[in-house]
Design an enzyme around this catalytic site. Structure first.
Site, mmCIF file in Angstrom:
data_model
loop_
_atom_site.group_PDB
_atom_site.id
_atom_site.type_symbol
_atom_site.label_atom_id
_atom_site.label_comp_id
_atom_site.label_asym_id
_atom_site.label_seq_id
_atom_site.Cartn_x
_atom_site.Cartn_y
_atom_site.Cartn_z
ATOM 1 N N ARG A 104 -1.419 -37.758 -4.108
ATOM 2 C CA ARG A 104 -1.575 -39.125 -3.595
ATOM 3 C C ARG A 104 -1.297 -39.186 -2.101
ATOM 4 O O ARG A 104 -1.798 -40.077 -1.414
ATOM 5 C CB ARG A 104 -0.598 -40.074 -4.299
ATOM 6 C CG ARG A 104 -0.866 -40.201 -5.770
ATOM 7 C CD ARG A 104 0.082 -41.185 -6.383
ATOM 8 N NE ARG A 104 -0.050 -42.489 -5.736
ATOM 9 C CZ ARG A 104 0.563 -43.581 -6.138
ATOM 10 N NH1 ARG A 104 1.354 -43.533 -7.184
ATOM 11 N NH2 ARG A 104 0.401 -44.715 -5.507
ATOM 12 N N ARG A 125 10.274 -53.137 -6.885
ATOM 13 C CA ARG A 125 9.225 -53.416 -5.904
ATOM 14 C C ARG A 125 8.422 -54.690 -6.176
ATOM 15 O O ARG A 125 7.218 -54.634 -6.462
ATOM 16 C CB ARG A 125 8.303 -52.203 -5.763
ATOM 17 C CG ARG A 125 9.050 -50.964 -5.333
ATOM 18 C CD ARG A 125 8.145 -49.802 -5.085
ATOM 19 N NE ARG A 125 7.448 -49.860 -3.815
ATOM 20 C CZ ARG A 125 6.535 -48.993 -3.438
ATOM 21 N NH1 ARG A 125 6.200 -48.003 -4.228
ATOM 22 N NH2 ARG A 125 5.955 -49.097 -2.264
ATOM 23 N N CYS A 177 7.395 -49.380 -11.158
ATOM 24 C CA CYS A 177 7.224 -48.290 -10.200
ATOM 25 C C CYS A 177 8.398 -47.332 -10.354
ATOM 26 O O CYS A 177 9.515 -47.759 -10.664
ATOM 27 C CB CYS A 177 7.203 -48.888 -8.797
ATOM 28 S SG CYS A 177 7.132 -47.681 -7.506
ATOM 29 N N ASP A 195 11.086 -42.464 3.116
ATOM 30 C CA ASP A 195 10.078 -41.502 2.668
ATOM 31 C C ASP A 195 10.452 -40.048 2.981
ATOM 32 O O ASP A 195 9.722 -39.126 2.605
ATOM 33 C CB ASP A 195 8.698 -41.839 3.277
ATOM 34 C CG ASP A 195 8.127 -43.126 2.695
ATOM 35 O OD1 ASP A 195 8.612 -43.575 1.635
ATOM 36 O OD2 ASP A 195 7.210 -43.697 3.316
ATOM 37 N N LYS A 221 -1.532 -41.692 5.630
ATOM 38 C CA LYS A 221 -1.860 -42.472 4.417
ATOM 39 C C LYS A 221 -1.480 -43.942 4.592
ATOM 40 O O LYS A 221 -2.275 -44.831 4.315
ATOM 41 C CB LYS A 221 -1.092 -41.886 3.217
ATOM 42 C CG LYS A 221 -1.072 -42.796 1.993
ATOM 43 C CD LYS A 221 -0.333 -42.195 0.819
ATOM 44 C CE LYS A 221 1.153 -42.382 0.812
ATOM 45 N NZ LYS A 221 1.649 -43.699 0.373
ATOM 46 N N ASN A 222 -0.257 -44.185 5.045
ATOM 47 C CA ASN A 222 0.227 -45.573 5.059
ATOM 48 C C ASN A 222 -0.349 -46.410 6.194
ATOM 49 O O ASN A 222 -0.069 -47.602 6.315
ATOM 50 C CB ASN A 222 1.757 -45.601 5.067
ATOM 51 C CG ASN A 222 2.309 -45.158 3.724
ATOM 52 O OD1 ASN A 222 1.561 -45.057 2.750
ATOM 53 N ND2 ASN A 222 3.602 -44.878 3.669
HETATM 54 N N1 EPU Z 1 10.478 -56.084 -1.274
HETATM 55 C C1 EPU Z 1 10.731 -57.260 -1.941
HETATM 56 N N2 EPU Z 1 9.712 -58.162 -2.097
HETATM 57 C C2 EPU Z 1 8.460 -57.932 -1.617
HETATM 58 C C3 EPU Z 1 8.208 -56.734 -0.906
HETATM 59 C C4 EPU Z 1 9.235 -55.820 -0.761
HETATM 60 O O1 EPU Z 1 11.841 -57.492 -2.396
HETATM 61 O O2 EPU Z 1 7.581 -58.782 -1.796
HETATM 62 C C5 EPU Z 1 11.557 -55.097 -1.091
HETATM 63 C C6 EPU Z 1 11.246 -53.764 -1.769
HETATM 64 O O3 EPU Z 1 11.557 -53.793 -3.140
HETATM 65 C C7 EPU Z 1 12.109 -52.817 -0.992
HETATM 66 C C8 EPU Z 1 12.064 -53.406 0.436
HETATM 67 O O4 EPU Z 1 11.621 -54.754 0.272
HETATM 68 O O5 EPU Z 1 13.413 -52.840 -1.463
HETATM 69 C C9 EPU Z 1 11.148 -52.717 1.398
HETATM 70 O O6 EPU Z 1 9.906 -52.445 0.794
HETATM 71 P P1 EPU Z 1 8.530 -52.520 1.595
HETATM 72 O O7 EPU Z 1 7.831 -53.772 1.217
HETATM 73 O O8 EPU Z 1 8.766 -52.250 3.028
HETATM 74 O O9 EPU Z 1 7.744 -51.308 0.945
HETATM 75 P P2 EPU Z 1 6.185 -51.223 0.808
HETATM 76 O O10 EPU Z 1 5.548 -51.960 1.898
HETATM 77 O O11 EPU Z 1 5.787 -51.536 -0.592
HETATM 78 C C10 EPU Z 1 5.802 -49.125 2.314
HETATM 79 C C11 EPU Z 1 5.242 -47.753 2.138
HETATM 80 C C12 EPU Z 1 6.192 -46.923 1.286
HETATM 81 C C13 EPU Z 1 7.539 -46.855 2.012
HETATM 82 C C14 EPU Z 1 8.059 -48.277 2.264
HETATM 83 C C15 EPU Z 1 9.342 -48.327 3.071
HETATM 84 C C16 EPU Z 1 2.866 -48.149 2.223
HETATM 85 C C17 EPU Z 1 1.553 -48.177 1.539
HETATM 86 N N3 EPU Z 1 3.938 -47.851 1.496
HETATM 87 O O12 EPU Z 1 5.933 -49.680 1.002
HETATM 88 O O13 EPU Z 1 5.644 -45.618 1.225
HETATM 89 O O14 EPU Z 1 8.465 -46.155 1.235
HETATM 90 O O15 EPU Z 1 7.070 -49.043 2.965
HETATM 91 O O16 EPU Z 1 9.174 -47.712 4.291
HETATM 92 O O17 EPU Z 1 2.934 -48.375 3.426
HETATM 93 C C18 EPU Z 1 5.317 -43.473 0.282
HETATM 94 O O18 EPU Z 1 4.468 -43.267 1.177
HETATM 95 O O19 EPU Z 1 5.752 -42.567 -0.465
HETATM 96 C C19 EPU Z 1 5.824 -44.833 0.099
HETATM 97 C C20 EPU Z 1 6.435 -45.227 -1.024
#
Ligand code: EPU
Length: 420
Positions: free
Chosen positions: A399, A122, A117, A306, A22-23
């Site tokens: 999802r 996030r 969320c 995850d 998915k990701n």
């Molecule tokens: N963060 C910020 N600002 C930003 C972006 C992120 O402060 O602009 C913080 C987040 O709040 C968090 C940390 O940075 O504390 C890391 O978050 P990240 O941005 O890496 O998460 P993401 O990219 O939104 C992806 C996966 C998630 C997975 C996380 C961490 C996808 C579509 N989603 O989310 O997957 O948990 O990385 O590995 O790739 C899931 O599949 O269940 C899922 C939630």
């Protein structure tokens, strides 16, 4: 609303094929906005989040078809607008992944700000900072991110102060068509980021440093059409392996990528499972008593957030005390209250869960899924609980897990999906 009813107490045996990730599929679908011509994708999983991303692209005017071999073809050459609407973005935060490609290709983008969320606040500040660094004007107005780069994006140095998976992906997709060179420091090293890079390279992008913390992107004028096979889902694979460690039995997961699962396989081995790897197949055999394992989540290659919820379920039935520390998201413990309702002895102190595991501690109860991985942990608990566990709001699980009940039933579980 669909529910799952799980009769606990069956061991799992047999073999499964891992679905596409998915990701990985989500950013790769978004990358179709960057090229001239068609992107043809195979191994795309049938998941609600994938459908949402397809709807986001479709709402902008992308033409999406399935070919005779069930490959997805996306043609974004006649896009009508560059807007990701709130109605779609609010159901899936990953919709923000269209921001980078839209700006790079069309010099403009309007993307609804994702709302709250279940697993933490996030924010998307890091995504916006990257686009600004690359020369875009970005404002947030009326609940939308409005970004413009009338003269195109310009290569820059981007330093992430927090590692962000989709932030890194957005930065890469913006930089591939920017003028000049972009250096991305403290980049996420998740395999899904690498999969996106491989797909972009097959379109003609110039990117160096895959799998490391520093990426170099050399902007090119245009990207060409290509075909790409999405990597297998390591979190789906890890979830099923954890299920077998809990129920006992022996299961092989084919078409997986064992090298992406080192941290999880190490913990499953520590919990007592015997793991054998043969090329892309992972075999897990569990015929011992489970041992509790301490976990601390962290960016790849360390233990994935995850898989945190699933390991709390595992620890509730492993004799002894364990701790699980969540360092990525501030509120990713919604499953704990539900597991306590099923008999788990778990206490929370800040970002740490302390679990006093007991072999037959879990019993049936009606429980509610709150987010994707929390739902998975409840399914795992249901597989070992005494009696019949009813899980409500399982749209969360659809999802990210393709046909979860069919896959687990093929291994000997007894799970029924009921509607209403
Ligand atoms: N963060 C910020 N600002 C930003 C972006 C992120 O402060 O602009 C913080 C987040 O709040 C968090 C940390 O940075 O504390 C890391 O978050 P990240 O941005 O890496 O998460 P993401 O990219 O939104 C992806 C996966 C998630 C997975 C996380 C961490 C996808 C579509 N989603 O989310 O997957 O948990 O990385 O590995 O790739 C899931 O599949 O269940 C899922 C939630």
């Amino acid at each position: 609303m669909d529910k799952l009813i799980i009769e606990g107490g069956h061991s799992l045996n047999g073999s499964l094929k891992a679905s596409g990730a998915k990701n990985s599929a989500l950013p790769i679908l978004a990358s179709s906005l960057l090229l001239e011509g068609k992107l043809t994708l195979s191994n795309i999983p049938h998941l609600k989040d994938v459908t949402t991303m397809i709807e986001v692209l479709g709402s902008m005017g992308a033409n999406i078809t399935l070919d005779e071999d069930m490959n997805l073809e996306i043609d974004t050459s006649n896009l009508k607008n560059q807007i990701a609407r709130y109605e779609l973005v609010k159901t899936m935060r990953a919709s923000v992944l269209v921001l980078g490609p839209l700006l790079a290709k069309f010099g403009q983008a309007e993307v609804a700000l994702p709302g709250g969320c279940a697993i933490g606040s996030r924010p998307v500040n890091l995504h916006l900072d990257c686009m600004k660094k690359l020369g875009a004007e970005v404002v947030t107005e009326g609940g939308y991110i409005k970004a413009k780069a009338e003269n195109g994006l310009k290569g820059a140095e981007i330093l992430f102060d927090t590692i962000s998976v989709t932030g890194t992906e957005n930065a890469i997709m913006a930089a591939v068509l920017a003028e000049g060179e972009t250096v991305i420091k403290n980049a996420a090293r998740e395999p899904e980021v690498g999969d996106l890079i491989d797909c972009l390279i097959s379109m003609g992008a110039k990117i160096k440093g895959k799998g490391t913390k520093e990426l170099m992107v050399f902007g090119v004028k245009e990207l060409k059409q290509t075909s790409y096979e999405v990597m297998p889902d390591r979190i789906e694979t890890a979830t099923y392996l954890t299920a077998v460690a809990m129920t006992g039995g022996e299961v092989s997961i084919k078409n997986s990528m064992p090298e992406t699962l080192d941290s999880v396989l190490k913990k499953l081995t520590e919990a007592g499972a015997k793991i054998d790897i043969n090329e892309n197949t992972i075999n897990l055999k569990m015929d011992k008593n489970l041992k509790p394992v301490d976990i601390s989540t962290a960016p790849y290659p360390l233990f994935p957030t995850d898989m945190q919820a699933q390991f709390i379920s595992l620890n509730t039935i492993a004799e002894g005390q364990s701790s699980v520390v969540e360092t990525i998201f501030e509120n990713r413990f919604m499953h704990v209250q539900e597991l306590i309702r099923m008999g788990g002895d778990i206490s929370l102190a800040g970002n740490t869960a302390i679990i006093n595991g007991k072999k037959n501690s879990l019993h049936s109860a009606p429980v509610m899924a709150t987010d994707l991985r929390a739902s998975a942990s409840l399914v795992l608990a249901g597989l070992v609980a005494k009696g019949e566990t009813k899980i409500d709001r399982i749209y969360h699980i659809d999802r990210g897990y393709e046909r979860i009940e069919e896959k687990l039933n093929s291994l000997g579980a007894n799970i029924e999906r009921v509607t209403g």
